[in-house]
Design an enzyme around this catalytic site. Structure first.
Site, mmCIF file in Angstrom:
data_model
loop_
_atom_site.group_PDB
_atom_site.id
_atom_site.type_symbol
_atom_site.label_atom_id
_atom_site.label_comp_id
_atom_site.label_asym_id
_atom_site.label_seq_id
_atom_site.Cartn_x
_atom_site.Cartn_y
_atom_site.Cartn_z
ATOM 1 N N HIS A 146 6.180 6.082 -2.646
ATOM 2 C CA HIS A 146 6.861 4.855 -3.047
ATOM 3 C C HIS A 146 6.174 3.649 -2.407
ATOM 4 C CE1 HIS A 146 8.570 5.382 0.944
ATOM 5 N NE2 HIS A 146 8.869 4.103 0.913
ATOM 6 N N HIS A 166 0.870 -1.179 0.000
ATOM 7 C CA HIS A 166 0.000 0.000 0.000
ATOM 8 C C HIS A 166 0.908 1.230 0.000
ATOM 9 C CE1 HIS A 166 0.888 -1.387 4.091
ATOM 10 N NE2 HIS A 166 1.252 -0.128 4.244
#
Length: 194
Positions: A134, A47
């Site tokens: 990221h 996630h």
């Protein structure tokens, strides 16, 4: 390691659709072939973390729901594209292997900043490092086969993954288990309708 009674280990994140997880799964499969000493993250648990909260009182969950809701309700859906591999702090001494999230509208950094600012009065220290969208693929444990891993990352640096629309943020509970962390949504924060 579990949170004390009356507490949950929590973070705020954006979920990834299955096509992005499949793309990341393929990348991790290729990187694993290097046999480098890396603790790889299971793609089903990946996630985009906006803010890690740590252990919080369960009493704080409805307060955060009320306080954070308006920030996310003002946020329009965000177009993102997964891809581009890299490492923190860099490929010279990688500690974390990541896939980037391209945010052409530049919406994620201001959103993360607003979440940070709102949480400070609740005792959450702001991040010292700037927010970099990221997805953590793995954490390096030793230098074993590091040259092979770095070369594989370099060869895949320009990997282009699928695009998707982020339509909500989620306050997750993280339960640490020997088999890996499990994540359970506590509150969903929908973004504004287009």
């Amino acid at each position: 390691m579990t949170a004390p009674s009356g507490e949950v280990r929590a973070f705020i994140a954006i979920e990834l659709p299955e096509e992005v997880k499949s793309f990341l799964r393929a990348i991790v499969t290729d990187l694993k072939k290097t046999a480098a000493d890396v603790k790889w993250i299971r793609p089903e648990g990946m996630h985009l973390t906006l803010k890690f909260l740590g252990n919080i009182s369960t009493d704080l969950v409805p307060v955060l729901e009320k306080e954070l809701g308006p920030i996310f309700m003002e946020q329009r859906r965000v177009s993102l594209r997964a891809g581009e591999l890299g490492a923190f702090p860099g490929l010279g001494r990688p500690r974390v292997i990541w896939a980037g999230l391209h945010d052409p509208e530049g919406a994620l950094v201001p959103l993360a900043r607003r979440v940070e600012e709102l949480l400070v009065p609740f005792g959450f220290a702001p991040e010292k490092r700037p927010f970099t969208p990221h997805l953590t693929l793995g954490r390096v444990r030793s230098n074993k086969r590091m040259a092979d891993l770095v070369e594989e990352v370099r060869q895949n640096m320009d990997a282009a993954g699928p695009s998707f629309a982020a339509v909500q943020a989620v306050l997750f509970q993280s339960i640490l288990k020997p088999s890996g962390a499990e994540y359970h949504p506590l509150v969903r924060f929908p973004f504004a309708e287009d």
